[in-house]
Design a protein around this motif. Structure first.
Motif, PDB file in Angstrom:
ATOM      1  N   ASP A  90       3.698  20.485  -8.464  1.00 36.44           N
ATOM      2  CA  ASP A  90       2.836  20.776  -9.500  1.00 36.44           C
ATOM      3  C   ASP A  90       3.769  19.860 -10.554  1.00 36.44           C
ATOM      4  OD1 ASP A  90       0.895  21.173 -11.296  1.00 36.44           O
ATOM      5  OD2 ASP A  90       1.602  23.246 -11.886  1.00 36.44           O
ATOM      6  N   PHE A  91       3.967  18.525 -10.413  1.00 37.41           N
ATOM      7  CA  PHE A  91       4.912  17.565 -11.062  1.00 37.41           C
ATOM      8  C   PHE A  91       3.798  17.046 -12.218  1.00 37.41           C
ATOM      9  CE2 PHE A  91       7.062  17.564  -7.036  1.00 37.41           C
ATOM     10  CZ  PHE A  91       8.115  17.970  -7.645  1.00 37.41           C
ATOM     11  N   LYS A  92       4.366  17.014 -13.562  1.00 42.11           N
ATOM     12  CA  LYS A  92       3.622  16.358 -14.545  1.00 42.11           C
ATOM     13  C   LYS A  92       3.743  14.764 -14.716  1.00 42.11           C
ATOM     14  CE  LYS A  92       2.598  20.494 -15.906  1.00 42.11           C
ATOM     15  NZ  LYS A  92       1.987  21.162 -14.637  1.00 42.11           N
ATOM     16  N   GLY A  93       4.818  14.291 -13.911  1.00 47.00           N
ATOM     17  CA  GLY A  93       5.050  12.933 -14.278  1.00 47.00           C
ATOM     18  C   GLY A  93       5.816  12.375 -12.782  1.00 47.00           C
ATOM     19  N   MET A  94       5.228  11.312 -12.312  1.00 45.14           N
ATOM     20  CA  MET A  94       5.975  10.738 -11.114  1.00 45.14           C
ATOM     21  C   MET A  94       5.991   9.007 -11.263  1.00 45.14           C
ATOM     22  SD  MET A  94       3.722  12.518  -8.003  1.00 45.14           S
ATOM     23  CE  MET A  94       2.237  11.651  -8.422  1.00 45.14           C
ATOM     24  N   SER A  95       7.274   8.616 -10.746  1.00 50.48           N
ATOM     25  CA  SER A  95       7.249   7.070 -10.844  1.00 50.48           C
ATOM     26  C   SER A  95       8.359   6.605  -9.893  1.00 50.48           C
ATOM     27  CB  SER A  95       7.895   6.732 -12.244  1.00 50.48           C
ATOM     28  OG  SER A  95       9.238   7.427 -12.382  1.00 50.48           O
ATOM     29  N   LEU A 130      10.513  12.542  -9.832  1.00 50.20           N
ATOM     30  CA  LEU A 130       9.541  13.538 -10.130  1.00 50.20           C
ATOM     31  C   LEU A 130       9.836  14.288 -11.228  1.00 50.20           C
ATOM     32  CD1 LEU A 130       9.165  14.413  -6.271  1.00 50.20           C
ATOM     33  CD2 LEU A 130       7.717  13.042  -7.719  1.00 50.20           C
ATOM     34  N   GLU A 131       8.989  14.731 -12.360  1.00 47.53           N
ATOM     35  CA  GLU A 131       9.356  15.052 -13.497  1.00 47.53           C
ATOM     36  C   GLU A 131       8.463  16.393 -14.013  1.00 47.53           C
ATOM     37  OE1 GLU A 131       9.249  12.018 -16.741  1.00 47.53           O
ATOM     38  OE2 GLU A 131       9.334  10.652 -15.303  1.00 47.53           O
ATOM     39  N   ASN A 132       9.159  17.328 -14.493  1.00 49.51           N
ATOM     40  CA  ASN A 132       8.676  18.593 -14.921  1.00 49.51           C
ATOM     41  C   ASN A 132       7.918  19.159 -13.954  1.00 49.51           C
ATOM     42  OD1 ASN A 132      10.058  18.089 -17.346  1.00 49.51           O
ATOM     43  ND2 ASN A 132       8.453  16.892 -18.185  1.00 49.51           N
ATOM     44  N   GLY A 133       8.303  19.764 -12.823  1.00 53.33           N
ATOM     45  CA  GLY A 133       7.569  20.304 -11.847  1.00 53.33           C
ATOM     46  C   GLY A 133       7.740  21.605 -12.194  1.00 53.33           C
ATOM     47  N   GLU A 149       0.719  -1.294  -0.014  1.00 52.23           N
ATOM     48  CA  GLU A 149       0.017   0.039  -0.090  1.00 52.23           C
ATOM     49  C   GLU A 149       0.836   1.423   0.036  1.00 52.23           C
ATOM     50  OE1 GLU A 149      -3.584   1.818  -0.264  1.00 52.23           O
ATOM     51  OE2 GLU A 149      -3.414  -0.256  -0.217  1.00 52.23           O
ATOM     52  N   GLY A 150       0.465   2.308  -0.789  1.00 56.06           N
ATOM     53  CA  GLY A 150       1.286   3.413  -0.866  1.00 56.06           C
ATOM     54  C   GLY A 150       2.573   3.432  -1.789  1.00 56.06           C
ATOM     55  N   PHE A 151       2.727   2.268  -2.609  1.00 53.73           N
ATOM     56  CA  PHE A 151       3.839   2.321  -3.391  1.00 53.73           C
ATOM     57  C   PHE A 151       3.807   3.553  -4.515  1.00 53.73           C
ATOM     58  CE2 PHE A 151       5.266   0.766  -7.712  1.00 53.73           C
ATOM     59  CZ  PHE A 151       6.502   0.575  -7.544  1.00 53.73           C
ATOM     60  N   MET A 152       2.740   3.485  -5.031  1.00 57.24           N
ATOM     61  CA  MET A 152       2.603   4.784  -5.979  1.00 57.24           C
ATOM     62  C   MET A 152       2.362   5.857  -5.409  1.00 57.24           C
ATOM     63  SD  MET A 152       2.653   2.938  -8.794  1.00 57.24           S
ATOM     64  CE  MET A 152       2.551   4.463  -9.928  1.00 57.24           C
TER      65      MET A 152
END
Length: 144
Positions: free
Chosen positions: A56-61, A81-84, A43-46
Motif C-alpha cells: 500500500d505504498f503512496k509513492g514509488m520510483s 517505495l515510500e510511505n507503505g 518495458e516495465g521500467f515503471m
C-alpha cells in the motif's frame, strides 16, 4: 547518452506543449509521460501497481545506476517505495522487499543488464516531513 537525454527532453517538451493547449484528464497525461519513459528505458521500467498494492505504498520510483571502476562494471537498480502501510511491512520487511524485487525484475525487460537491485522502504513523519526512516535491502539479480 546525450541522444537519450535530448530525446527525453524532446518528449517532455512536446508533451507539455500538447497538454497546455487542451484540457485533458491529468491521469491520461501521467500515462502518456510514463509511456514515453518506458519506450526509452524498456518495458516495465515503471513499478507496477502490483508492487504498490503489496505494501500500500503512496509513492514509488526507480533509479538506475551503472559505473565502471578498473574494468569492473557495477550496475544497480534502486527501487524506492515510500510511505507503505506499517502493518503490511510487518515483522519481516526483508521478505516483502524480496517479493517487490522479484516482481520488478520479472516485469522490467532490461533487468538482465543489472547486477543488483536495492529496495528502499522510506517512511516520512506526516507531522514533520524532515523526519525520515529508511530500510534498505540489496539482492543480486541472478538470484531471481
Amino acid at each position: 547518452m546525450k541522444k537519450s537525454i535530448f530525446t527525453l527532453f524532446s518528449i517532455l517538451a512536446c508533451s507539455w506543449l500538447f497538454l497546455s493547449s487542451c484540457s485533458c484528464n491529468p491521469e491520461n497525461i501521467a500515462k502518456l509521460a510514463f509511456k514515453g519513459m518506458e519506450s526509452m528505458m524498456g518495458e516495465g521500467f515503471m513499478p507496477s501497481e502490483e508492487i504498490r498494492a503489496i505494501g500500500d505504498f503512496k509513492g514509488m520510483s526507480v533509479a538506475l545506476n551503472s559505473s565502471t571502476v578498473d574494468d569492473h562494471t557495477e550496475s544497480t537498480i534502486f527501487l524506492k517505495l515510500e510511505n507503505g502501510d506499517p502493518v503490511k511491512l510487518g515483522n519481516q520487511p526483508e521478505v516483502l522487499a524480496r517479493n517487490c524485487a522479484e516482481i520488478y525484475l520479472r516485469d522490467f525487460e532490461n533487468s538482465e543488464n543489472y547486477r543488483q537491485i536495492t529496495v528502499q522502504f522510506i517512511q516520512t513523519d506526516p507531522n514533520n516531513p524532515e523526519n525520515i526512516a529508511m530500510q534498505e535491502y540489496t539482492f543480486d539479480t541472478k538470484d531471481f
